[in-house]
Design an enzyme around this catalytic site. Structure first.
Site, short mmCIF file in Angstrom:
data_model
loop_
_atom_site.label_atom_id
_atom_site.label_comp_id
_atom_site.label_asym_id
_atom_site.label_seq_id
_atom_site.Cartn_x
_atom_site.Cartn_y
_atom_site.Cartn_z
N HIS A 279 -3.47 9.73 -3.85
CA HIS A 279 -3.82 9.47 -2.44
C HIS A 279 -4.45 10.76 -1.90
O HIS A 279 -4.10 11.86 -2.33
CB HIS A 279 -2.51 9.16 -1.70
CG HIS A 279 -2.67 8.69 -0.30
ND1 HIS A 279 -2.91 9.54 0.74
CD2 HIS A 279 -2.60 7.45 0.25
CE1 HIS A 279 -2.98 8.86 1.87
NE2 HIS A 279 -2.79 7.58 1.59
N CYS B 249 -7.39 5.12 0.71
CA CYS B 249 -7.25 6.59 0.77
C CYS B 249 -7.10 7.19 -0.63
O CYS B 249 -6.30 8.13 -0.83
CB CYS B 249 -6.07 7.01 1.65
SG CYS B 249 -6.30 6.56 3.35
N GLN C 203 5.31 6.04 -2.35
CA GLN C 203 5.39 4.65 -2.80
C GLN C 203 6.55 4.40 -3.76
O GLN C 203 6.71 3.27 -4.25
CB GLN C 203 4.07 4.24 -3.49
CG GLN C 203 2.85 4.31 -2.60
CD GLN C 203 2.90 3.34 -1.42
OE1 GLN C 203 3.70 2.40 -1.40
NE2 GLN C 203 2.05 3.56 -0.43
N ASP D 190 4.94 13.11 -5.16
CA ASP D 190 4.61 12.34 -3.97
C ASP D 190 5.35 11.01 -4.10
O ASP D 190 4.95 10.13 -4.87
CB ASP D 190 3.08 12.15 -3.89
CG ASP D 190 2.68 11.23 -2.76
OD1 ASP D 190 3.56 10.57 -2.16
OD2 ASP D 190 1.46 11.13 -2.48
N LYS E 282 7.42 3.90 5.60
CA LYS E 282 7.18 3.01 4.46
C LYS E 282 8.50 2.48 3.90
O LYS E 282 8.51 1.69 2.96
CB LYS E 282 6.41 3.75 3.37
CG LYS E 282 4.97 4.08 3.76
CD LYS E 282 4.24 4.74 2.63
CE LYS E 282 2.98 5.47 3.07
NZ LYS E 282 1.87 4.57 3.40
N1 PLP Z 1 0.87 9.38 -0.73
C1 PLP Z 1 0.82 8.09 -1.10
C2 PLP Z 1 0.96 7.74 -2.54
C3 PLP Z 1 0.65 7.09 -0.13
O1 PLP Z 1 0.59 5.82 -0.50
C4 PLP Z 1 0.53 7.48 1.23
C5 PLP Z 1 0.29 6.46 2.26
O2 PLP Z 1 -0.14 5.36 2.01
C6 PLP Z 1 0.61 8.83 1.55
C7 PLP Z 1 0.78 9.75 0.55
C8 PLP Z 1 0.52 9.27 2.98
O3 PLP Z 1 1.62 8.82 3.68
P1 PLP Z 1 1.72 9.07 5.28
O4 PLP Z 1 0.47 8.48 5.86
O5 PLP Z 1 2.95 8.34 5.67
O6 PLP Z 1 1.79 10.52 5.49
#
Ligand code: PLP
Length: 406
Positions: free
Chosen positions: A117, A364, A197, A194, A220
């Site tokens: 992401h 993203c 998910q 990270d 999430k």
């Molecule tokens: N990392 C991953 C794998 C994600 O799917 C997301 C959001 O979809 C993020 C980071 C960013 O999360 P946030 O927008 O809650 O900061």
């Protein structure tokens, strides 16, 4: 799973019952979380840590109880290892800045993977620009899994940190993070996971994984927006400088300079989101009341059911088909006669008109989408409240959309 806890699921969209399959973007909130926010603002709202008065002490106690609950939820050794942030992006930015200041210099290397992401790419790119560091990424094999042989070859004395997604937000694939952590640790390189998910969908145990850092978002995992977590092993957090100044992160401020507070407050500048942490605590309790066994098997079954239905539809291409996934499936639909891709936005729009909420586009993760060679994908993602009727409604709506567009 008690769908009735989620009031929004009774809503209609374009005159159709809502089928919410966009949980990877954000989850819906159970009554318990919504009520916690109302309760906090109605009965004990007060700034934390600095007050001697009753309400401030109640608010402080709630914030610190939430920290303990989150620590237990991911099996951290201590609640001092839990830093509250705004979310995964904020956690990764904080780490990139702070770790970068302390440990990264010109010519050093940071490794991410080819399916990250943007939140796990851009903060490292910014660090690289600041420090003249090199950002490398683990390449993908043809089946879209990570090429760990290549990864082994990338680790060297210049590698300062590895940061990878536990679960791809586009493909849903559960990454071999255990192996990545072992390989990096053999060379004494710390690893950040990270968990945006993974934490909402599978039991993540930071001690069993032995990751050095873990980032995730409250919104999430059935909690509110604006609250997230950066977990760090104590030995790392102690060595890292704060990334922001002001508020509770200080010990003393003098004109000659400032000394910093102890963990984890050193990383929580300004008024923390104490209502958010309280509501996140309720979300954690909600997930715990269901239990990991039930939650994981429910979502696994639903994902497999959906993938089987999807793969039976002609001209649907599923990415990373048949690989173990955590509640996320990405696909594209082709126009069989013309062999052309039907744009994912068109599919998403026609699904929406039938009440089905999915996400379309690059999610993203543009480098991964470029690698796939498509303008985007259609993504369905599940939460604990979804069931087979949602999948059936989605499949029926997709067939209709496909008919209209072919
Ligand atoms: N990392 C991953 C794998 C994600 O799917 C997301 C959001 O979809 C993020 C980071 C960013 O999360 P946030 O927008 O809650 O900061």
């Amino acid at each position: 799973m008690n769908r009735s806890d989620f009031a929004i699921l009774k809503e209609q969209v374009h005159g159709r019952p809502l089928v919410y399959l966009d949980n990877a973007a954000t989850s819906q909130k159970p009554r318990q979380v919504v009520e916690a926010i109302i309760e906090a603002y109605s009965t004990w709202n007060s700034n934390i840590h600095r007050g001697v008065h009753h309400l401030s002490q109640v608010a402080t106690a709630h914030h610190e109880e939430a920290r303990k609950a989150v620590a237990a939820f991911i099996n951290a050794r201590s609640s001092d290892e839990i830093v509250f942030t705004k979310g995964t992006t904020d956690s990764l930015n904080a780490l990139a800045f702070s770790y970068g200041e302390a440990f990264v210099g010109e010519g050093d290397e940071i490794i991410v993977s080819g399916l990250e992401h943007h939140s796990n790419i851009v903060p490292w790119q910014m660090l690289c620009a600041r420090k003249k560091t090199v950002l490398r990424h683990i390449p993908l094999r043809e089946d879209l899994t990570l090429d760990l042989e290549a990864f082994k070859g990338m680790l060297n004395e210049r590698t300062k940190l590895v940061s990878v997604a536990h679960v791809s937000n586009v493909l849903g694939i559960i990454q071999p993070v255990e192996e990545i952590i072992c390989l990096a640790h053999e060379k004494h390189i710390p690893v950040c996971i990270d968990g945006a998910q993974s934490v909402p969908h599978m039991q993540v145990d930071v001690q069993a994984l032995d990751c050095d850092f873990l980032a995730f978002s409250g919104h999430k995992m059935y909690g509110p927006t604006g609250i997230g977590v950066l977990y760090g092993k104590r030995e790392w957090l102690e060595k890292l400088p704060p990334h922001e100044g002001g508020g509770e992160m200080i010990e003393h401020v003098r004109w000659e300079g400032t000394t910093y507070n102890e963990l984890p407050y050193k990383f929580e500048a300004g008024t923390p989101n104490f209502v958010g942490s309280y509501a996140l605590h309720k979300a954690v309790e909600y997930m715990q009341s269901i239990g990991w066994k039930a939650l994981e098997s429910h979502e696994r079954e639903l994902t497999q059911y959906c993938e089987a239905q999807l793969s039976a539809i002609p001209d649907v291409h599923i990415y990373a088909a048949n690989q173990p996934k955590a509640g996320v499936i990405s696909f594209n639909v082709y126009n069989g006669q013309l062999s052309t891709l039907i744009h994912p936005f068109d599919i998403g729009t026609l699904l929406d008109q039938q009440g089905v909420a999915v996400r379309t586009g690059h999610h993203c993760a543009e480098p991964l989408i470029d690698h796939l060679g498509v303008p985007g994908t259609v993504r369905v993602s599940f939460g604990l409240y979804n069931d087979k009727t949602d999948v059936d409604a989605f499949i029926a709506a997709l067939k209709k959309a496909q008919m209209m567009l072919s």
